[in-house]
Design a protein around this motif. Sequence first.
Motif, short mmCIF file in Angstrom:
data_model
loop_
_atom_site.label_atom_id
_atom_site.label_comp_id
_atom_site.label_asym_id
_atom_site.label_seq_id
_atom_site.Cartn_x
_atom_site.Cartn_y
_atom_site.Cartn_z
N SER A 45 0.51 -1.65 -0.18
CA SER A 45 0.22 0.44 0.05
C SER A 45 0.79 1.46 0.38
N ASP A 165 -5.04 -0.42 -4.99
CA ASP A 165 -4.66 -0.94 -3.61
C ASP A 165 -5.68 -2.48 -2.66
N GLU A 166 -5.26 -3.67 -3.37
CA GLU A 166 -6.58 -4.30 -3.31
C GLU A 166 -8.09 -4.25 -3.32
MG MG Z 1 -2.53 -2.55 2.49
#
Ligand code: MG
Lengths: 246, 220
Positions: A45, A165-166
Amino acid sequence: MTEPLVVLKGVNKHFGDLHVLKDIDLTIGKGEVVVVIGPSGSGKSTLCRTINRLETFESGSIEIDGKPLPEEGKALAALRADVGMVFQSFNLFAHKTILENVTLGPIKARGVKKADAEKRAMELLERVGVAHQAQKYPAQLSGGQQQRVAIARSLAMDPKVMLFDEPTSALDPEMINEVLDVMTSLAKSGMTMVVVTHEMGFARRAANRVVFMADGQIVEEAAPETFFTNPTSDRAKDFLGKILTH
Amino acid sequence: MGDLSFAAVLSAFWLTIQLALFSAVGALVLGTIIAVMRVSPVRVLQMLGTWYVNTFRNTPLTLLMVFGILGATYTLGINLAPSSINDNNFRWAVVMLSVYHAAFVCEALRSGVNTVPAGQAEAARAMGLTFGQTMSQVILPQAFRGAIAPLGSTLIALIKNTTVAAVIGNQEAAGLMSETVENQGSSIGIFLIFALGFVILTLPLGLLFTSMSRRLVVKR
Ligand SMILES: [Mg+2]
Ligand SMILES: Nc1ncnc2c1ncn2[C@@H]1O[C@H](COP(=O)(O)OP(=O)(O)O)[C@@H](O)[C@H]1O
């Protein structure tokens, strides 16, 4: 590789004493899709957030399309407009309709006329399959629909590169595919993408390259098939062993 | 009730309403600016904002009021209406009521800012909105809607605090009441008339703000 679009050289970042990014060298070519994978806390991240300067870094350099990241102010805002970002928790503006969520950036950051911004927004909402929800508010949509709106909102800025991000980690299982499908077609259309995800199906289908991170370092880089079937580092083997048993 | 005419009471309350209206606008504008300073990324602005809130929230309003006349007007020569003592008194009262309640508006708004998930500000920044645009388009609209209840309490407190303006010679409700009591002696009747006036001003507002805070809440 195609012409480089995002170039990180020797990037280092600390949170206090914690060395989160260690000498990161990474080049992403135009139209390339890079999947970043690695254990929780490895700095994935932070890497995304550093690329559009939501986080500062101490040493090294980051260039986007040949231009170094500006420090602050208007120049930085302009750069961020060129870098789309899709978050795990969608982050739609709760007080604005779906349509307004998608038109806000173009109108305010790019100076596009409202009518033009709305026309384009409807096309994008159509493309991600939520056009019929345009007048609703985010809280009225499912997680999968919200994330597709967030993708449309990013696309509305005509970004040069998109960071994910995910994007499917907060979704119920039955909604993961509708978001991955949108991302896959985006990848096929030639968008440059950096995607933090553990979805191996997506990586195999859409990625040109997998980057494996551990403890703030890039440990291994390979084509998806090679990485998943034949990882070279012990850290990667160990990590894949853990996620494959799930 | 002797010489206390209905017309006199009405005109005193009219001054109360004017004080409240001007000061509410002043406090809202100033309080919003201070709140934005406190949540801005600039350290100096944050510190200034914090200093402001700590100073004015902890200074008695009466002291600020008296300073406006004795300190500012007579000692420093800052007269806000040189041709009229009454207007100078009124304007200083509005300034001090605004300055004082801005500190409370700021804190109410900050509680509203806290109702907005941090991710939304991040998404706004990430799409290239400037700090000012992120504030005006994303954070503040939701912060106001999340802070309606405490903002309402602040407005009601402000209306009641307009009575402090009497100490610098404003003939608003409390000024007229103390004058009446001085001239005619005190009576429960006089007290009740003025108390009723304030209830008429504040009670509907309280109800209005409660229903607004329910209706305007941002669904998450
Ligand atoms: Mg993360
Ligand atoms: N704002 C922050 N302040 C301090 N530490 C942080 C912050 N954000 C992340 N970290 C720490 O940095 C490390 C990397 O975090 P992160 O980039 O979120 O990892 P990942 O996304 O790979 O799970 C973790 O140890 C995390 O606890």
